[in-house]
Design a protein around this motif. Structure first.
Motif, short mmCIF file in Angstrom:
data_model
loop_
_atom_site.label_atom_id
_atom_site.label_comp_id
_atom_site.label_asym_id
_atom_site.label_seq_id
_atom_site.Cartn_x
_atom_site.Cartn_y
_atom_site.Cartn_z
N ALA A 144 0.82 -1.21 0.00
CA ALA A 144 0.00 0.00 0.00
C ALA A 144 0.86 1.26 0.00
N LEU A 145 1.89 1.30 0.81
CA LEU A 145 2.77 2.47 0.85
C LEU A 145 3.49 2.66 -0.48
N ARG A 146 3.98 1.58 -1.03
CA ARG A 146 4.68 1.67 -2.31
C ARG A 146 3.72 2.12 -3.42
N GLY A 147 2.51 1.56 -3.41
CA GLY A 147 1.53 1.93 -4.43
C GLY A 147 1.10 3.37 -4.32
N SER A 148 0.92 3.85 -3.07
CA SER A 148 0.52 5.24 -2.87
C SER A 148 1.62 6.19 -3.32
N ALA A 149 2.85 5.87 -2.99
CA ALA A 149 3.97 6.72 -3.41
C ALA A 149 4.05 6.78 -4.93
N ARG A 150 3.85 5.64 -5.58
CA ARG A 150 3.90 5.61 -7.05
C ARG A 150 2.76 6.45 -7.64
N PHE A 151 1.56 6.31 -7.07
CA PHE A 151 0.39 7.06 -7.55
C PHE A 151 0.61 8.57 -7.43
N ARG A 152 1.24 8.99 -6.33
CA ARG A 152 1.43 10.41 -6.05
C ARG A 152 2.70 10.98 -6.68
N GLY A 153 3.51 10.09 -7.28
CA GLY A 153 4.77 10.55 -7.85
C GLY A 153 5.76 10.97 -6.79
#
Length: 206
Positions: A144-153
């Protein structure tokens, strides 16, 4: 097995788990025998072995009764993922805090799991399940943390594995300390503030 018999069996199983919760909380897990549980439930030791292989099996069933709804909330988030996983992750963490603070059974079981159990030989399976569930949550948090960081750039301030372990330790520590003295602080309010501050520190502000 007829319907009435199945209902009776489920009722007996539930009574045994209820009795185990109360006795484990009052006496500790290692000091509570299966016979103690059978007597408190108004049944026989044979009935205990009909439903559970041993004390560890009974303990894990007691845990699952309150943790499965929380675990399922995280699993559903992975089955139906959002583009940004952070809001669901945050809500799942806060839901766990709310359940602990407001649901008597959840609080009792968590108190047993954190303060009333010793991982002696007969409870080896309990330790194994604890480790497995912890790893499952760490894996979910990390994704989840990795995905959120990717989504937010964004780039996480820590490697995802370390960030996940830190968030888990923060929430676990809050619950354990609150269970020691429930009047010491407001678990939900303090927990929300601490979690948000931690996520901000990772670079994932809401």
């Amino acid at each position: 097995m007829g319907r009435r018999t199945k209902e009776d069996a489920l009722a007996t199983r539930s009574s045994l788990l209820d009795a185990a919760e109360c006795l484990f909380q009052a006496k500790g897990v290692s000091q509570t025998s299966l016979n103690d549980i059978a007597v408190a439930a108004g049944t026989t030791r044979g009935a205990v072995y009909w439903h559970f292989k041993d004390k560890a099996d009974l303990f894990n069933a007691m845990m699952e009764r309150v943790t499965l709804p929380l675990e399922n909330a995280f699993l559903l988030a992975e089955i139906d993922p959002d583009p940004d996983p952070l809001p669901r992750l945050r809500e799942g963490v806060l839901q766990a805090l709310r359940h602990t603070a407001r649901d008597v059974q959840t609080r009792r079981v968590f108190e047993v799991a954190t303060h009333k159990v010793e991982y002696v030989d007969e409870l080896g399976a309990v330790r194994c399940r604890h480790i497995a569930v912890r790893q499952q949550f760490l894996d979910h948090i990390q994704r989840a943390l990795r995905g959120s960081a990717r989504f937010r750039g964004k780039r996480l301030a820590l490697p995802a594995a370390a960030a996940a372990r830190g968030l888990h330790a923060l929430v676990d520590g809050l619950i354990q300390n609150w269970l020691l003295d429930c009047s010491a602080f407001d678990l939900v309010r303090c927990g929300e503030q601490a979690v948000d501050a931690y996520l901000d520190g990772l670079g994932l502000s809401r």
